[in-house]
Design a protein around this motif. Structure first.
Motif, PDB file in Angstrom:
ATOM      1  N   ASP A 141     111.503  52.862   7.574  1.00 32.95           N
ATOM      2  CA  ASP A 141     111.105  54.230   7.210  1.00 32.95           C
ATOM      3  C   ASP A 141     110.527  54.989   8.397  1.00 32.95           C
ATOM      4  O   ASP A 141     110.189  56.153   8.268  1.00 32.95           O
ATOM      5  CB  ASP A 141     110.099  54.215   6.040  1.00 32.95           C
ATOM      6  N   ASP A 201     106.140  47.775   4.701  1.00 36.40           N
ATOM      7  CA  ASP A 201     105.401  48.914   4.140  1.00 36.40           C
ATOM      8  C   ASP A 201     106.275  50.166   4.124  1.00 36.40           C
ATOM      9  O   ASP A 201     106.794  50.583   5.160  1.00 36.40           O
ATOM     10  CB  ASP A 201     104.132  49.198   4.968  1.00 36.40           C
ATOM     11  N   GLY A 202     106.417  50.737   2.944  1.00 41.49           N
ATOM     12  CA  GLY A 202     107.191  51.976   2.815  1.00 41.49           C
ATOM     13  C   GLY A 202     108.679  51.739   2.648  1.00 41.49           C
ATOM     14  O   GLY A 202     109.439  52.702   2.495  1.00 41.49           O
ATOM     15  N   ASP A 256     110.664  51.270  13.573  1.00 39.59           N
ATOM     16  CA  ASP A 256     111.757  50.510  12.952  1.00 39.59           C
ATOM     17  C   ASP A 256     113.119  50.830  13.572  1.00 39.59           C
ATOM     18  O   ASP A 256     113.866  49.922  13.968  1.00 39.59           O
ATOM     19  CB  ASP A 256     111.846  50.816  11.447  1.00 39.59           C
ATOM     20  N   ASP A 273     111.971  46.558   7.113  1.00 42.35           N
ATOM     21  CA  ASP A 273     110.553  46.781   7.329  1.00 42.35           C
ATOM     22  C   ASP A 273     109.870  46.577   5.966  1.00 42.35           C
ATOM     23  O   ASP A 273     110.538  46.643   4.928  1.00 42.35           O
ATOM     24  CB  ASP A 273     110.340  48.212   7.845  1.00 42.35           C
TER      25      ASP A 273
HETATM   26 MG   LIG Z   1     107.107  51.110   7.289  1.00 45.09          MG
END
Ligand SMILES: [Mg+2]
Length: 333
Positions: free
Chosen positions: A268, A58-59, A273, A56
């Motif tokens: 995350d 973002d993060g 995810d 993934d």
């Molecule tokens: Mg994320």
């Protein structure tokens, strides 16, 4: 707040495949117990045959304009081992070239064709299902352009509320409403979208993420919050393209020639995810950064990853130690 063991990596408490809507049937879940000690044999079994590691964005590999610790090194190391990498994002705002420019700025060794964003899937869907038809678009400039290049007539809201009220209903008929994230969404756009749905448009949403991490302190409204609002007001439920549906990961597995048993999905978020990885039948790893670190995961959701790790640096260390052990074993044998 979701808490994870401080150990390098531990098997998470595993649930039956049925309880998460599918899952990796190739994972031997029988021996696992909650808070079990690290089981290197099982980690080895999972990692030994990997052909594709999907991240993934973002993060996980970045937050805003900062690469997260270990991301650059892990992706580079996987490539050295000839393991394919992909970045799977529910974000619909950025094109592949925009995402690869960002990767370049952050020194992440990922090219445009390794990015699987929901706008890529959305363009394919409208091209196949609504050729030449009129589509109402919610989303960023990049998203609007991508849909407009997919062989449909893409329309976005230009009217204010008083103009919209005086528009003939026939003019507000669309084959579909396709909703991606917009950071500048306004009331007139939401009204236009609701009217389109009440007028018979098919409702397609890129992703259901209710929130996303901004910096390291904020969780702000994501596309799912707008999609939910429009859905509740109109009474029309959307078809969701992005995670937790497996479509993006399936597309990457197909392109890189990896089976689910040869794929690891790292994320995350449990509800997008990890659920996506399980729905695709792949191995899953939750990394305790981004939404997980900000306490945005619902630990009672019933969705459990195969592995958890504090961060990508620790995951890289684990990968390296397992691969070294394996190569020593081979040379001894
Ligand atoms: Mg994320």
């Amino acid at each position: 707040m979701t808490r994870f063991p401080p150990a390098l990596i531990r098997m998470a408490g595993l649930l039956s495949a049925d309880s998460v809507g599918g899952g990796a049937s190739h994972v031997d879940r029988g021996k696992s117990t909650q808070n079990a000690d690290p089981d290197r044999a099982r980690v080895l079994k999972a990692f030994r045959g990997l052909k594709l590691v999907a991240f993934d964005c973002d993060g996980v590999i970045w937050i805003d304009e900062k690469a997260l610790p270990g991301a650059v090194e892990l992706i580079a190391w996987l490539k050295e081992q000839s393991i394919s990498t992909a970045a799977i994002t529910n974000n619909s705002s950025r094109s592949r070239s925009n995402l690869s420019s960002k990767a370049e700025r952050l020194d992440l060794p990922l090219t445009g064709s390794e990015f699987y964003a929901t706008n890529y899937l959305a363009a394919k869907v409208v091209e196949e299902r609504f050729p030449g038809e009129k589509i109402l678009v919610l989303g960023s400039d990049d998203f609007f352009q991508i849909i407009g290049n997919a062989g449909v007539t893409a329309i976005r809201t230009t009217k204010d509320i008083s103009d919209l009220r005086n528009t003939d209903l026939e003019e507000l008929k669309y084959a579909a409403l396709i909703a991606g994230f917009s950071g500048s969404i306004c009331y007139a756009e939401l009204c236009h979208a609701v009217t389109a749905l009440e007028n018979g448009a098919v409702f397609i949403a890129t992703n259901p993420d209710y929130t996303f991490p901004v910096g390291e302190r904020f969780l702000w409204p994501g596309n799912g919050s707008f999609v939910d609002l429009v859905s509740r007001v109109s009474g029309v439920r959307p078809e969701i393209l992005g995670k937790p549906a497996p479509h993006l990961l399936n597309a990457a597995m197909e392109d890189f020639g990896a089976s689910p048993a040869e794929t690891l999905m790292i994320g995350d978020r449990l509800d997008t995810d990890i659920a996506c990885g399980k729905n695709a039948g792949a191995y899953t790893c939750l990394v305790n950064t981004g939404v997980a670190a900000a306490g945005g995961n619902d630990s009672t959701s019933g969705i459990a990853p195969d592995f958890t790790t504090p961060n990508l640096t620790e995951l890289l260390n684990l990968f390296k130690s397992i691969f070294e052990e394996e190569s020593e074993r081979k040379s001894d044998g």
